[in-house]
Scaffold this motif. Sequence first.
Motif, PDB file in Angstrom:
ATOM      1  N   LYS A  22       0.841  -1.208   0.000  1.00 38.32           N
ATOM      2  CA  LYS A  22       0.000   0.000   0.000  1.00 38.32           C
ATOM      3  C   LYS A  22       0.868   1.248   0.000  1.00 38.32           C
ATOM      4  O   LYS A  22       0.643   2.189  -0.773  1.00 38.32           O
ATOM      5  CB  LYS A  22      -0.893   0.006   1.245  1.00 38.32           C
ATOM      6  N   SER A  23       1.865   1.270   0.901  1.00 38.18           N
ATOM      7  CA  SER A  23       2.706   2.463   1.055  1.00 38.18           C
ATOM      8  C   SER A  23       3.444   2.783  -0.237  1.00 38.18           C
ATOM      9  O   SER A  23       3.555   3.951  -0.633  1.00 38.18           O
ATOM     10  CB  SER A  23       3.720   2.236   2.173  1.00 38.18           C
ATOM     11  N   ARG A  27       2.646   5.968  -3.066  1.00 35.95           N
ATOM     12  CA  ARG A  27       3.760   6.888  -3.352  1.00 35.95           C
ATOM     13  C   ARG A  27       4.102   6.852  -4.836  1.00 35.95           C
ATOM     14  O   ARG A  27       4.326   7.898  -5.472  1.00 35.95           O
ATOM     15  CB  ARG A  27       4.995   6.497  -2.541  1.00 35.95           C
ATOM     16  N   THR A  97      -2.266   7.601   3.371  1.00 40.76           N
ATOM     17  CA  THR A  97      -1.242   7.720   2.325  1.00 40.76           C
ATOM     18  C   THR A  97      -1.757   8.455   1.091  1.00 40.76           C
ATOM     19  O   THR A  97      -0.984   8.714   0.170  1.00 40.76           O
ATOM     20  CB  THR A  97      -0.714   6.328   1.897  1.00 40.76           C
ATOM     21  N   VAL A 169       3.845  12.560  15.790  1.00 43.28           N
ATOM     22  CA  VAL A 169       2.528  11.926  15.698  1.00 43.28           C
ATOM     23  C   VAL A 169       2.413  10.990  14.498  1.00 43.28           C
ATOM     24  O   VAL A 169       1.873   9.887  14.581  1.00 43.28           O
ATOM     25  CB  VAL A 169       1.412  13.001  15.665  1.00 43.28           C
ATOM     26  N   SER A 170       2.923  11.443  13.363  1.00 45.11           N
ATOM     27  CA  SER A 170       2.883  10.603  12.160  1.00 45.11           C
ATOM     28  C   SER A 170       4.047  10.950  11.246  1.00 45.11           C
ATOM     29  O   SER A 170       4.323  12.134  11.006  1.00 45.11           O
ATOM     30  CB  SER A 170       1.570  10.830  11.410  1.00 45.11           C
ATOM     31  N   SER A 171       4.702   9.923  10.727  1.00 40.96           N
ATOM     32  CA  SER A 171       5.774  10.153   9.746  1.00 40.96           C
ATOM     33  C   SER A 171       5.199  10.591   8.405  1.00 40.96           C
ATOM     34  O   SER A 171       5.919  11.097   7.549  1.00 40.96           O
ATOM     35  CB  SER A 171       6.588   8.876   9.555  1.00 40.96           C
ATOM     36  N   GLN A 172       3.901  10.370   8.205  1.00 40.27           N
ATOM     37  CA  GLN A 172       3.300  10.707   6.907  1.00 40.27           C
ATOM     38  C   GLN A 172       3.358  12.204   6.619  1.00 40.27           C
ATOM     39  O   GLN A 172       3.338  12.626   5.465  1.00 40.27           O
ATOM     40  CB  GLN A 172       1.849  10.226   6.850  1.00 40.27           C
ATOM     41  N   SER A 198       7.783   6.149  13.453  1.00 43.10           N
ATOM     42  CA  SER A 198       7.629   5.302  12.246  1.00 43.10           C
ATOM     43  C   SER A 198       8.709   5.570  11.200  1.00 43.10           C
ATOM     44  O   SER A 198       8.427   5.637  10.010  1.00 43.10           O
ATOM     45  CB  SER A 198       6.230   5.527  11.636  1.00 43.10           C
ATOM     46  N   TYR A 201       9.337   4.347   7.404  1.00 41.50           N
ATOM     47  CA  TYR A 201       8.504   4.827   6.294  1.00 41.50           C
ATOM     48  C   TYR A 201       9.169   5.999   5.567  1.00 41.50           C
ATOM     49  O   TYR A 201       8.887   6.263   4.400  1.00 41.50           O
ATOM     50  CB  TYR A 201       7.098   5.205   6.788  1.00 41.50           C
ATOM     51  N   PRO A 314       4.771   0.012  13.361  1.00 41.94           N
ATOM     52  CA  PRO A 314       3.480   0.200  14.043  1.00 41.94           C
ATOM     53  C   PRO A 314       2.358  -0.681  13.497  1.00 41.94           C
ATOM     54  O   PRO A 314       1.495  -1.121  14.277  1.00 41.94           O
ATOM     55  CB  PRO A 314       3.174   1.692  13.808  1.00 41.94           C
ATOM     56  N   ASP A 315       2.350  -0.964  12.195  1.00 43.74           N
ATOM     57  CA  ASP A 315       1.242  -1.750  11.634  1.00 43.74           C
ATOM     58  C   ASP A 315       1.414  -3.235  11.951  1.00 43.74           C
ATOM     59  O   ASP A 315       0.487  -3.896  12.436  1.00 43.74           O
ATOM     60  CB  ASP A 315       1.143  -1.547  10.117  1.00 43.74           C
ATOM     61  N   ASN A 338       0.960   6.412  18.841  1.00 47.40           N
ATOM     62  CA  ASN A 338       0.194   6.883  17.678  1.00 47.40           C
ATOM     63  C   ASN A 338      -0.765   5.833  17.116  1.00 47.40           C
ATOM     64  O   ASN A 338      -1.497   6.111  16.178  1.00 47.40           O
ATOM     65  CB  ASN A 338       1.087   7.529  16.611  1.00 47.40           C
ATOM     66  N   LYS A 342      -4.965   6.223  14.437  1.00 48.87           N
ATOM     67  CA  LYS A 342      -5.026   5.536  13.143  1.00 48.87           C
ATOM     68  C   LYS A 342      -6.485   5.200  12.814  1.00 48.87           C
ATOM     69  O   LYS A 342      -7.365   6.004  13.128  1.00 48.87           O
ATOM     70  CB  LYS A 342      -4.089   4.340  13.172  1.00 48.87           C
TER      71      LYS A 342
HETATM   72  O1  LIG Z   1       3.923   6.296   5.178  1.00 48.56           O
HETATM   73  C1  LIG Z   1       3.235   5.273   5.173  1.00 48.56           C
HETATM   74  O2  LIG Z   1       3.028   4.626   4.119  1.00 48.56           O
HETATM   75  C2  LIG Z   1       2.660   4.798   6.440  1.00 48.56           C
HETATM   76  C3  LIG Z   1       3.155   5.234   7.636  1.00 48.56           C
HETATM   77  C4  LIG Z   1       2.689   4.745   8.950  1.00 48.56           C
HETATM   78  O3  LIG Z   1       1.913   5.767   9.547  1.00 48.56           O
HETATM   79  P1  LIG Z   1       2.486   6.775  10.698  1.00 48.56           P
HETATM   80  O4  LIG Z   1       3.683   7.438  10.186  1.00 48.56           O
HETATM   81  O5  LIG Z   1       1.325   7.701  10.906  1.00 48.56           O
HETATM   82  O6  LIG Z   1       2.780   5.913  11.905  1.00 48.56           O
HETATM   83  C5  LIG Z   1       1.830   3.479   8.815  1.00 48.56           C
HETATM   84  O7  LIG Z   1       1.145   3.206  10.003  1.00 48.56           O
HETATM   85  C6  LIG Z   1       0.846   3.617   7.674  1.00 48.56           C
HETATM   86  O8  LIG Z   1       0.050   2.452   7.532  1.00 48.56           O
HETATM   87  C7  LIG Z   1       1.561   3.797   6.362  1.00 48.56           C
END
Ligand SMILES: O=C(O)C1=C[C@@H](OP(=O)(O)O)[C@@H](O)[C@H](O)C1
Length: 428
Positions: A22-23, A27, A97, A169-172, A198, A201, A314-315, A338, A342
């Motif tokens: 998925k990630s 991207r 994402t 909080v989130s790497s996204q 995370s 990622y 984390p997942d 975190n 989710k």
């Molecule tokens: O960058 C990504 O593809 C992801 C980053 C993670 O989130 P966080 O960075 O919010 O933990 C992960 O849990 C998510 O399923 C996918």
Amino acid sequence: MTSLTLEPISHVSGTIHLPGSKSISNRALLLAALSEGETELSNLLVSDDVSHMLEALKQLGVNYSLSDGGTFCKVAGRGAAFSTDGLVELFLGNAGTAMRPLAAALALSPVDVRLTGEPRMEERPIGHLLDALRQLGADVSCEKNEGYPPLRIQGKALEGGRVTIDGSVSSQFLTAMLMAAPLVTGEVVIEIKGDLVSKPYIDITLALMKSFGVEVVNDHYKSFKIPAGQTYRSPGQFLVEGDASSASYFLAAAAIRGGEVTVTGIGENSLQGDTAFAQVLADMGAQVTMAADHIKVSRHGRLRGIDQDMNRIPDAAMTIATTALFADGPTTIRNIANWRVKETDRLAAMAAELRKVGATVDEGEDYLTIEPPTQLRHAEIETYNDHRIAMCFSLVALSDTPVTILDPGCTSKTFPTYFDEFARISER
Ligand SMILES: O=C(O)C1=C[C@@H](OP(=O)(O)O)[C@@H](O)[C@H](O)C1
Ligand SMILES: C=C(OP(=O)(O)O)C(=O)O
């Protein structure tokens, strides 16, 4: 509500060819759309999260053709930022994402857009990303609650500069800033405030940007420089590797039941941090073989409980929470605060559902301790519209106790065919 009861499974064995990550799928789609040239993406994931990205790109005028099965996509790159003619509304479901990276790329493009999602998306924070975008001069507003979608973005070309982003909080959010940075005219320097969560990622993001021709200078994950004058360029063909988070359920099944299960499409050189899940199973006592194109798990002795920081996975860590039901002694999963922001509050939800099958659970602010019961109980598992809760609780059936999964269709977020694939390695 529909439900699925899994009867006790006495043995597991077989090989699973993993669907695309998925990630990486989301991207690669975004970068292919922004690139100069045409990109042929193969092994794309077919799931709700990817459909939301594909639909959004279509509405933004990106031309692509998708194969019948949906795993192959030819994308005609724009070679420029997005643009719209009037207001365009993009519905992004609950796909982090899609929401986070698109918000950043659109804020730096001459567009007028609304980004909306499912009710849960309106509870998932995005404020740290908006703060960073606003430091560059972006015009992004929250239509309901400050710091949360839905968003109205009146994007424009910007010059770049130095920004600080909170990574706790989130790497996204950092991923989104990194991928959007080449759309500005000058150099961008992103400084990280707070502990970056995370982290692996971010490695996926940097690897994908490199595949599409953009170099980032990474100063120990404390600051990132994206030198000026870079544009995304299509690599021509791009193969999406298998989904390492989806692999975790099959690998854990082998560790729990002791049969031999192999997953293909990922391996020791994978881009995804979640391949480290296999090492966690090894720490619990499973036998793990990592090869270039597959991972194989079996088990000879008993599984033992562990106490580990799982912030980097984390997942896949959710799969450890149900694997822990089969280990000797308690298991503690640490540094997972975190989980609360989710698909649902995963700390509260996992604690509640683990207790239903008989475990003793200590739910801390940022950790979970699971003490396995002497005898598992049959329970109806509430899934909270969270694909991973449905998938990781399927493992309870690897015992002499059935398990009932409510709303099993929620796996469509990342793995619509999960229960069919799980049945393929299961014997009763
Ligand atoms: O960058 C990504 O593809 C992801 C980053 C993670 O989130 P966080 O960075 O919010 O933990 C992960 O849990 C998510 O399923 C996918
Ligand atoms: C956290 C997840 O998704 P998202 O990409 O929506 O953040 C997940 O898939 O477990």
